[in-house]
Design a protein around this motif. Structure first.
Motif, PDB file in Angstrom:
ATOM      1  N   HIS A 365      -8.159  76.635  14.517  1.00 41.94           N
ATOM      2  CA  HIS A 365      -9.081  77.824  15.025  1.00 41.94           C
ATOM      3  C   HIS A 365      -9.961  78.316  14.029  1.00 41.94           C
ATOM      4  O   HIS A 365     -10.775  79.465  14.164  1.00 41.94           O
ATOM      5  CB  HIS A 365      -8.094  78.985  15.481  1.00 41.94           C
ATOM      6  N   GLY A 381      -8.639  74.103  19.287  1.00 46.19           N
ATOM      7  CA  GLY A 381      -7.754  75.224  19.384  1.00 46.19           C
ATOM      8  C   GLY A 381      -6.936  75.030  20.696  1.00 46.19           C
ATOM      9  O   GLY A 381      -6.065  76.097  20.794  1.00 46.19           O
ATOM     10  N   ARG A 384      -2.771  73.989  19.471  1.00 52.30           N
ATOM     11  CA  ARG A 384      -2.359  74.810  18.313  1.00 52.30           C
ATOM     12  C   ARG A 384      -0.742  74.766  18.466  1.00 52.30           C
ATOM     13  O   ARG A 384      -0.258  75.124  19.338  1.00 52.30           O
ATOM     14  CB  ARG A 384      -2.610  76.243  18.223  1.00 52.30           C
ATOM     15  N   SER A 389       0.910  79.229  15.178  1.00 51.17           N
ATOM     16  CA  SER A 389       0.489  80.499  15.810  1.00 51.17           C
ATOM     17  C   SER A 389       1.529  81.699  14.843  1.00 51.17           C
ATOM     18  O   SER A 389       1.120  82.629  14.491  1.00 51.17           O
ATOM     19  CB  SER A 389       1.206  80.750  17.214  1.00 51.17           C
ATOM     20  N   GLN A 392      -0.614  82.130  11.894  1.00 46.05           N
ATOM     21  CA  GLN A 392      -1.716  82.840  12.129  1.00 46.05           C
ATOM     22  C   GLN A 392      -1.261  84.309  11.988  1.00 46.05           C
ATOM     23  O   GLN A 392      -1.886  85.306  11.575  1.00 46.05           O
ATOM     24  CB  GLN A 392      -2.433  82.508  13.270  1.00 46.05           C
TER      25      GLN A 392
END
Length: 789
Positions: A365, A381, A384, A389, A392
């Motif tokens: 991303h 993206g 993922r 995640s 992130q």
């Protein structure tokens, strides 16, 4: 026993080997310095280089300074938390509509030469000065590329012009000019020299794709203009060349200048024409960043010790030669970043390498894929993982607390996880002054990188677009007026360049509306007083029909006209990438990272994708692309061994004597002394151009002082682009530096021959040397000087 011939030879003296002997300095030899006598103890055949693990000094924090042509900044990370990269503070000032994560590379000195300010502060203060007062202040901008190389290059790149495309050097010339013509892409060097009455020389060396055809006539005219140059002042001569050929060659004004070696005494010219030592100018800028960074570190970590705390990293273009790299190190010493005794606390990072190191950490991303689909069929993206995640979310939480903190992967990013050992990719660093290209191959299991082809590039930076705009103004209002306006109204000129920069950033290949560029009132008023009519009249009278006058006091430029300003620079970048991809060493490349400040341009992104995407090349642009090199430099400072193998850009060696062999050695190289027949000026190679050299790999040589009590040994180093040079007098071979060994007084315990063993490393970002006195096992102070040539 070592016997020194009675002729007082200056050079390398033979020791134990019967095949080698002194190197005298015959008439016509390129030696320019007197060398102390030494005796090489190694045989003629170079020993196999040995690898040694690099030793790094301890540090608590890494501070990287990205010293760019147009903008600069710093970032840092703590050794205790290497995954968190802290960006510099927001700078004071800035331009409307322009994100200022870095600050302009502008330096302002007082009329007395003292430091006043840097960046936005310097630019804005200079802008606010009274025009008469501003003439006394020293204002420097975009000065980084003035130290690009000891050999100034003039790149002849095809532009869109009725004059034709290709470029080829023309033979002939007045005043005994020597012109040599060849084509670099066919394995030879394209060089032309005109020695002139101004005490310098002009060299033209083609580095982009060259073609025969209509451009031959263009270059014939260019050569004739150059040949007439001796009868004019250099400035007038340069303006004539730019006026006559600037439309075809957009980079001419930026690259054409007298050729001179870079030294510690090199001067830089401020906007007002006054000169300052370049070393002091760069030191002022680096000292500014040092003080800002240390102040921020003290505020964040008051308990941080001051001594041996910081490992500094300076970024430089990969195409810079050794003199320019040493120059930056000397400026860092003068600025107080580190001392000479702690030289290991300063690292020189190559800009495309730093970008490559950073790209290893990126998640999907954080990338913009200019091609439609990823190799596995999914878009970026879409794949993922849950783990990504969570990472992130953790980053977002961290950034909410520290808005200038950026988290990177502890291992490698998702894109790298898809890659396999042996995969190859190109990094194109498109900055303000240059484009830098490097090709890396991924090595497993540790994810280290191997350089496949020596770094290449040229002056195809964003400033080429600025120069094209300035040239356009010259066509409309007259070059003499633009020159006078810049000199007499420097603050207004800064205003105009700021206005153009803001519009340049909004240019795009699919933009529909026109762009308005504000003309300062000072420009409009000054033109009316100088010419006797207004700027609207000038626009009507000019042959430029794609720029109109707006009733709001602006230049109204069509999108097509703006895109045309990009074409010479963008074409140069694409041609250079295509030439690199045609090399047999880089076959199989499927991925290209487009990085650097200029890579933010939608015009450049579209042109690269259009030209290279059709060949199956996946073009990827990281988010925050203008900060890619800065963040990568921090990561490089944490682990400088990530690039394990590099390619030597040049062949390096020394001059020696070998036993003369009739039929193999030219008769003019024969030297007879004490009944022995020697061949002079033999080029003994340490490392060859484009040779792969591992980090820590050493080339060792042993030398013996020619005289008892000798305190210093000086050995001239030579370099060339060819791999097969035989003699130091061959065309293209030049003296590039000197290896200096400082000897301590002998204690007299070893009355025999004194052996000094030197170890040179060519696999790092700088050429390094260490030495030891074999008899005492003590270190000998050793250094290679590339700036005293």
């Amino acid at each position: 026993m070592l016997a020194v011939p009675d002729m007082g030879l200056q050079g390398l003296y033979i020791g134990s080997s019967p095949e080698r002997s002194p190197v005298p300095s015959p008439p016509g030899s390129p030696r320019t310095q007197e060398s102390c006598g030494i005796a090489p103890l190694t045989p003629s055949q170079s020993p196999k280089p040995e690898a040694r693990a690099p030793q790094h000094a301890p540090f608590s924090v890494v501070v990287a300074i990205d010293f760019g042509t147009t903008s600069s900044g710093y970032a840092f990370s703590f050794a205790s938390d290497p995954e968190a990269i802290h960006m510099m503070r927001k700078w004071e000032g800035g331009d409307p509509g322009v994100a200022h994560q870095k600050t302009p590379t502008c330096l302002l000195l007082t009329p007395e030469g003292a430091f006043h300010s840097f960046g936005y502060t310097a630019r804005d203060y200079y802008h606010d000065l009274d025009p008469e007062e501003a003439r006394d202040w020293l204002y420097f901008e975009k000065f980084k590329m003035k130290i690009h190389s000891a050999t100034v290059r003039l790149i002849l790149s095809r532009g869109r012009s009725s004059r034709g495309g290709g470029a080829r050097s023309a033979k002939g010339g007045a005043h005994g000019a020597e012109v040599k013509c060849a084509e670099k892409l066919r394995g030879r060097s394209l060089g032309s020299r005109w020695r002139r009455g101004w005490g310098g020389e002009v060299r033209i060396r083609g580095e982009a794709g060259l073609s025969r055809g209509a451009g031959d006539r263009t270059n014939v005219g260019l050569a004739r203009t150059l040949q007439r140059g001796s009868s004019r002042k250099w400035g007038d001569f340069q303006r004539e060349v730019v006026r006559k050929w600037g439309q075809s060659y957009g980079f001419l004004q930026n690259c054409l200048c007298p050729c001179q070696d870079l030294t510690l005494k090199t001067q830089l010219e401020a906007v007002n024409g006054k000169k300052m030592p370049a070393l002091e100018v760069f030191a002022h800028a680096l000292r500014f960043f040092k003080e800002h960074a240390l102040q921020e570190l003290r505020e964040q970590c008051p308990s941080l010790p001051e001594k041996d705390t910081v490992r500094w990293v300076l970024t430089v273009p990969a195409i810079w030669k050794q003199p320019a790299k040493q120059f930056m190190r000397e400026a860092a010493y003068l600025a107080g970043l580190v001392s000479r005794e702690d030289a290991g606390q300063l690292l020189i990072a190559l800009e495309p390498e730093a970008a490559s190191v950073y790209c290893r950490k990126l998640r999907l991303h954080q990338l913009l894929d200019l091609s439609s689909r990823a190799p596995g069929g999914g878009r970026l993206g879409e794949r993922r993982s849950i783990d990504s995640s969570f990472r992130q979310a953790r980053e977002q939480l961290r950034r909410s607390r520290h808005s200038r903190t950026f988290l990177v992967e502890s291992g490698v990013g998702e894109l790298w996880a898809e890659m396999q050992a042996g995969d190859r990719y190109v990094v194109a660093d498109c900055g303000g002054g240059t484009v830098d290209l490097t090709v890396h191959q991924l090595e497993q299991p540790h994810g280290t990188l191997k350089e496949l082809y020596k770094a290449s590039g040229g002056p195809y930076g964003a400033v080429g677009v600025d120069l094209a705009f300035e040239q356009l103004l010259g066509r409309i209002f007259g070059e003499d007026f633009i020159t006078t306006f810049k000199r007499q109204r420097p603050a207004a000129w800064v205003d105009l360049t700021i206005a153009f920069e803001a519009r340049k950033r909004t240019a795009g290949p699919h933009r529909a509306g026109a762009l308005n560029i504000s003309l300062p009132f000072s420009f409009i008023d000054f033109y009316r007083k100088q010419r006797g009519h207004n700027v609207e009249t000038a626009l009507r009278r000019s042959s430029v029909n794609f720029v109109k006058w707006s009733s709001q006091g602006m230049l109204r430029m069509s999108c097509e006209a703006m895109n045309e300003l990009f074409q010479p620079t963008v074409s140069g970048i694409i041609q250079h990438i295509e030439a690199l991809l045609a090399r047999p060493e880089v076959q199989g490349v499927k991925l290209l990272f487009l990085v650097g400040g200029f890579a933010e341009s939608a015009v450049l992104q579209h042109a690269v994708q259009t030209a290279l995407g059709a060949r199956g090349l996946r073009v990827v642009v990281p988010h925050d692309v203008g900060l890619t090199i800065l963040k990568g430099a921090v990561l490089f400072g944490q682990a400088p061994g990530v690039v394990r193998v590099r390619r030597s850009p040049l062949t390096y060696g020394v001059g020696v004597l070998n036993r003369f062999v009739a039929g193999r050695h030219p008769p003019e190289k024969l030297l007879v002394r004490d009944g022995r027949r020697w061949c002079t000026d033999v080029f003994e190679r340490f490392v060859a151009a484009e040779q792969s050299v591992a980090l820590g790999e050493e080339v060792r040589r042993s030398y013996c002082p020619a005289r008892p009590g000798q305190r210093r040994v000086l050995i001239n180093l030579y370099c060339c682009a060819a791999e097969d040079a035989r003699f130091i007098t061959d065309p293209g071979v030049r003296k590039c530096g000197a290896l200096s060994l400082e000897l301590e007084p002998s204690d007299g315990a070893s009355p025999g021959r004194r052996e000094i063993r030197a170890a040179m490393q060519f696999g790092d970002t700088e050429i390094k040397v260490t030495a030891v006195d074999v008899s005492t096992n003590r270190s000998v102070r050793a250094a290679i000087d590339f700036l005293s040539n």
